[in-house]
Design an enzyme around this catalytic site. Structure first.
Site, PDB file in Angstrom:
ATOM      1  N   GLU A   1       3.618 -32.536  -2.471  1.00  8.65           N
ATOM      2  CA  GLU A   1       2.096 -32.205  -2.220  1.00  8.65           C
ATOM      3  C   GLU A   1       1.462 -31.657  -3.758  1.00  8.65           C
ATOM      4  O   GLU A   1       0.349 -32.076  -4.122  1.00  8.65           O
ATOM      5  CB  GLU A   1       2.059 -31.454  -1.172  1.00  8.65           C
ATOM      6  CG  GLU A   1       2.035 -31.838  -0.120  1.00  8.65           C
ATOM      7  CD  GLU A   1       1.074 -32.885   0.651  1.00  8.65           C
ATOM      8  OE1 GLU A   1      -0.050 -33.148   0.086  1.00  8.65           O
ATOM      9  OE2 GLU A   1       1.317 -33.478   1.689  1.00  8.65           O
TER      10      GLU A   1
ATOM     11  N   ASP B   1       4.875 -44.369   3.379  1.00 11.08           N
ATOM     12  CA  ASP B   1       3.829 -45.017   3.108  1.00 11.08           C
ATOM     13  C   ASP B   1       3.700 -45.135   1.472  1.00 11.08           C
ATOM     14  O   ASP B   1       3.528 -46.162   0.821  1.00 11.08           O
ATOM     15  CB  ASP B   1       2.465 -44.353   3.709  1.00 11.08           C
ATOM     16  CG  ASP B   1       2.550 -42.673   3.508  1.00 11.08           C
ATOM     17  OD1 ASP B   1       3.620 -42.046   3.125  1.00 11.08           O
ATOM     18  OD2 ASP B   1       1.674 -42.090   4.053  1.00 11.08           O
TER      19      ASP B   1
ATOM     20  N   GLU C   1      -4.425 -38.805  15.236  1.00 12.15           N
ATOM     21  CA  GLU C   1      -3.133 -38.572  14.313  1.00 12.15           C
ATOM     22  C   GLU C   1      -1.845 -39.892  14.683  1.00 12.15           C
ATOM     23  O   GLU C   1      -0.959 -40.110  13.933  1.00 12.15           O
ATOM     24  CB  GLU C   1      -2.262 -37.234  14.499  1.00 12.15           C
ATOM     25  CG  GLU C   1      -2.908 -36.365  13.378  1.00 12.15           C
ATOM     26  CD  GLU C   1      -2.733 -36.582  11.907  1.00 12.15           C
ATOM     27  OE1 GLU C   1      -1.768 -35.993  11.241  1.00 12.15           O
ATOM     28  OE2 GLU C   1      -3.293 -37.414  11.233  1.00 12.15           O
TER      29      GLU C   1
ATOM     30  N   GLU D   1      -7.684 -42.128   4.651  1.00  9.11           N
ATOM     31  CA  GLU D   1      -7.049 -43.283   4.736  1.00  9.11           C
ATOM     32  C   GLU D   1      -7.766 -44.704   5.056  1.00  9.11           C
ATOM     33  O   GLU D   1      -7.880 -45.694   4.336  1.00  9.11           O
ATOM     34  CB  GLU D   1      -5.636 -43.467   5.113  1.00  9.11           C
ATOM     35  CG  GLU D   1      -4.485 -42.657   4.618  1.00  9.11           C
ATOM     36  CD  GLU D   1      -4.787 -41.285   4.373  1.00  9.11           C
ATOM     37  OE1 GLU D   1      -4.161 -40.370   3.781  1.00  9.11           O
ATOM     38  OE2 GLU D   1      -5.476 -40.845   5.492  1.00  9.11           O
TER      39      GLU D   1
ATOM     40  N   THR E   1      -2.389 -41.893  -4.895  1.00 11.27           N
ATOM     41  CA  THR E   1      -2.348 -41.847  -3.644  1.00 11.27           C
ATOM     42  C   THR E   1      -3.435 -40.626  -3.061  1.00 11.27           C
ATOM     43  O   THR E   1      -3.716 -40.715  -2.044  1.00 11.27           O
ATOM     44  CB  THR E   1      -0.902 -41.611  -2.863  1.00 11.27           C
ATOM     45  OG1 THR E   1      -1.152 -41.800  -1.662  1.00 11.27           O
ATOM     46  CG2 THR E   1      -0.607 -40.179  -3.342  1.00 11.27           C
TER      47      THR E   1
END
Length: 823
Positions: free
Chosen positions: A103, A250, A344, A362, A448
């Site tokens: 993160e 991902d 989710e 996304e 991302t």
């Protein structure tokens, strides 16, 4: 959509951003995030811990750093200049706090690099940022060095967490004991680390990120070319062996393709194409993307999908594979139209699995890329829907609040930094024309976290050799490389309706709950009667499937890692036995008064088991025991088999049926001859027998009749892992044929009903579990009706109380896990 409406929607996005950003700056800054319901900042340590979610917070004004380049994209250059000055002046990166390497890399390091990228661009234009002298880059380099201690492993994979002040494994670091990390956590570093190396000329960052990617590539499952979700950072062993394109994996795939675009290294493209071929071969089941096992890729590992996979259509656009991108995006859009937001997690029949929605971007990202690729105004309407839903359901006086439950519309006091970093960036770009931008967005690649890195980095400070040291790439046919650089004029020649023709079959996919085309299994079955429910097709949210399990005496528990545990309970049927007339049970029972409310004994042969079951059920029996007519047969020597139906639907049969071989059946018949009244208990475990009989007297007073089936939790929990786990050789993973009634097996010491007695025919697609086990431990039990205190013992092996308690404790722990299982 008219140009004027596009302009209005773009202005609406700007107003929404101002609402969120200004409230963060007013009520939260310099805290990491805004708490929009209580209008205050979230400071780590001052609020109740949220577990791993809080690892993104490092007391470094996360939201402001994450939003820097968004300000420039939205033409807010003055605000950007003020924000950069605040970051330089106020942000401290030397905090004694443990943060997520992943993160911190994508949000803070990426945010600083994105801010630096647009700062130098503005400075070159000559109007803004003339005072800027690379201060954000200096901060990025400082942070990069603070992340490097996490890479101190033999594999090169980083620890998942690092202390910004003390690093890893320092006495005061409070981290460094972890052994596992997710694939995305270790594989989503190359863009930021390589950009940092290219900007600064310090190669160590790119070297470390490349080493981590190389290790993951070497550890891929060689036969399927898939990677798992979690890997041991020391040994390289896969800890979680399920594979998909959602959470945990991902951005690993995303960064392989984008590393090729940014750095020009062909090896990254080769790796991506190898993985992509495996994804489309195993995971893609258009329009669904379902996780599979890396060693058994034809076997689904889940019956639900998580919302993070919504980025994948956008990545497919970058790859140039437009058709599946359109299909998956349309499926996701239908889910959004049903629930207002993307839950989710949701099941393959589009029911809510995890109800939260933390305002993830996304889907907006994929919508933007699909519009860029197709020019189809349909995607502008999709963006309009997103804007309307955000304003209607998520907007609150102090910002935008995450959805706690998309079904009820309840809120959570949370506005993550990525909402400002990504959502408004993609929505604005969706409606902006080229003349609305102060720079050419095509000169940059998105990380991302949607941070901007300039493409000219590919030719700057190339200190890393491009020589490929891993040559084991799968030979792919040429079609895998078609349209790697998509061109709308070639992809959609003179056919503006191309995308619509792909979407059309999917427009009602959610409402009709018809999530996919013909499955691999269905292809081989063709048309005809409805096939039995296969374990791989089981859906935990399907009430029909759950009813089948219930009738089999099985309950379902969701584990934290996404797997499903099946727990079989002792469905105990107790009743007095009675012999029917005619003994074969193949015609109407002539002594129904003797059979009513009792367990019927009958002989095998002369008709189908289903016919016997219907006849005794009509006579009022509460169960049936079929005794083999083959003299001397025994479970010791005879093979297991399944009682077959008559080819018709068995939904009308609701009583349990048990088959006993001749030797075991004679035990009951002999007892009937010795005692006038014999009561039989069909239980999951032999251990239950003694306990039940001891309590027989008091239970008899409470139960005037013995027709009720008592379901107890003192059962053996059978952890089947994922429902779709492939059976071992000789076993069956299928829920049995609708025509089947019950398997049976018995030995000379016991009558096995561990799976048998819990099966109740009549559910569509299942009457019982197929025989897939050795003889069980339990048996029918009898005692005299005139001498209730006496009991017939069929084995002298006493079950130790410690063993019984241990088994009970296992079950108690399983149910405690179910109660504590949080979404």
């Amino acid at each position: 959509m008219s140009k004027e409406e596009k302009r209005q929607l773009g202005n609406q996005v700007l107003e929404m951003f101002d609402h969120a950003y200004s409230n963060y700056m007013e009520h939260a800054y310099p805290a990491d995030e805004l708490m929009p319901l209580t209008c205050r900042g979230r400071v780590r340590g001052q609020e109740p811990s949220r577990g791993d979610v809080d690892d993104a917070l490092g007391k470094f004004s996360l939201t402001l750093i994450d939003t820097l380049d968004t300000l420039v994209v939205l033409n807010k250059t003055k605000e950007f200049e003020e924000a950069v000055k605040k970051v330089i002046k106020d942000v401290n990166l030397d905090n004694d706090i443990v943060v997520s390497v992943f993160e911190t890399n994508i949000r803070v390091l990426g945010g600083l690099l994105g801010g630096h990228s647009v700062a130098i661009m503005l400075k070159e234009k000559g109007e803004y940022m003339q005072w800027y002298n690379g201060e954000l880059l200096h901060m990025a380099k400082e942070l990069g060095y603070k992340l490097l201690p996490a890479f101190n492993t033999t594999s090169g994979l980083p620890y998942p967490r690092v202390n910004l002040k003390f690093g890893v494994r320092h006495p005061e670091a409070r981290t460094g004991t972890e052994t596992d990390t997710c694939t995305a956590c270790a594989g989503t570093l190359i863009l930021e680390f390589a950009a940092l190396s290219r900007f600064t000329g310090t190669s160590i960052f790119e070297e470390y990120a490349r080493k981590a990617l190389d290790f993951i590539w070497e550890k891929r499952q060689r036969s399927s070319n898939l990677v798992g979700v979690t890997i041991n950072i020391h040994t390289g062993d896969w800890v979680r062996k399920d594979s998909g394109v959602g959470a945990g994996i991902d951005s690993y795939y995303e960064y392989l393709l984008k590393a090729y675009v940014l750095l020009g290294d062909d090896s990254f493209l080769e790796r991506f194409n190898t993985h992509y071929d495996a994804i489309m071969r195993y995971i893609s089941q258009p329009p669904l993307l379902l996780d599979v096992h890396i060693h058994k890729p034809m076997l689904n590992a889940r019956t639900w999908m998580d919302s993070l996979l919504a980025f994948f259509p956008g990545l497919q656009v970058l790859k140039g594979d437009i058709r599946p991108a359109i299909e998956t995006h349309e499926m996701l859009y239908q889910v959004i139209k049903k629930h207002n937001f993307l839950p989710e997690a949701f099941t393959t029949d589009f029911r809510v699995h995890w109800a939260q929605h933390p305002l993830r971007p996304e889907f907006a990202e994929s919508t933007y890329f699909l519009y860029k690729a197709t020019g189809d105004p349909y995607y502008l309407e999709v963006g309009k829907t997103l804007i309307e839903n955000l304003n209607k359901y998520a907007r609150v006086p102090c910002g935008f609040a995450a959805m706690k439950d998309v079904r009820t519309g309840s809120h959570e006091d949370r506005m993550d930094s990525f909402f400002l970093a990504e959502m408004f960036k993609y929505l604005y770009l969706l409606f902006a024309d080229k003349e609305d931008m102060i720079f050419d967005i095509e000169d940059y690649i998105f990380t991302t976290e949607a941070h901007l890195l300039p493409l000219w980095l590919s030719t700057t400070n190339q200190t890393i050799s491009k020589k490929n040291t891993t040559t084991e790439y799968t030979e792919l046919d040429d079609s895998n490389f078609d349209w790697t650089c998509p061109n709308t004029q070639i992809l959609f020649p003179n056919d503006p309706m191309f995308a619509q023709s792909i979407r059309e079959p999917l427009k009602n996919v959610v409402d009709k709950s018809c999530p996919r085309g013909v499955s691999r299994v269905e292809e081989s079955l063709g048309s005809g009667p409805k096939p039995p429910l296969r374990a791989r097709d089981f859906m935990a949210s399907n009430p029909e499937h759950l009813e089948i399990l219930k009738k089999m005496g099985v309950s379902l528990i969701h584990l934290k890692d996404g797997r499903v545990q099946l727990v079989q309970h002792a469905v105990q049927t107790r009743g007095f036995v009675a012999t029917i007339k005619p003994y074969n049970g193949c015609s109407e029972i002539t002594n129904p008064e003797a059979v009513k409310e009792k367990i019927a004994l009958m002989q095998r042969g002369q008709c189908m088991f289903a016919e016997k079951a219907r006849n005794i059920q009509k006579a009022g029996a509460i169960g049936g025991i079929v005794i083999d007519d083959n003299e001397g047969s025994s479970s010791d020597t005879a093979p297991l088999f399944q009682m077959a139906g008559d080819g018709k639907n068995t939904d009308d049969i609701t009583i349990p049926m048990l088959f006993l071989f001749n030797k075991e059946g004679n035990i009951i018949l002999d007892a009937i001859r010795e005692y006038e009244a014999v009561e039989v208990l069909l239980s999951d475990k032999a251990k239950d027998r003694d306990l039940e009989v001891e309590n027989m007297d008091q239970k008899s007073a409470e139960n005037d009749s013995h027709k009720q089936n008592s379901e107890e939790d003192t059962s053996a929990s059978q952890d089947v892992g994922a429902v779709s786990e492939e059976p071992e050789e000789g076993e069956s993973s299928d829920v049995p044929d609708p025509d089947s009634l019950s398997p049976a097996h018995a030995d000379s010491d016991s009558v096995s009903v561990s799976n048998q007695d819990s099966s109740v025919p009549g559910a569509d697609g299942a009457g019982a579990a197929e025989p897939a086990c050795a003889p069980g431990d339990s048996r029918p039990q009898e005692h005299s009706g005139t001498q209730p205190s006496s009991k017939v013992s069929w084995d002298n092996k006493a079950q130790p109380m410690e063993s019984i308690l241990a088994d009970w404790n296992e079950d108690i722990e399983a149910f405690e896990m179910m109660e504590k299982d949080e979404l």
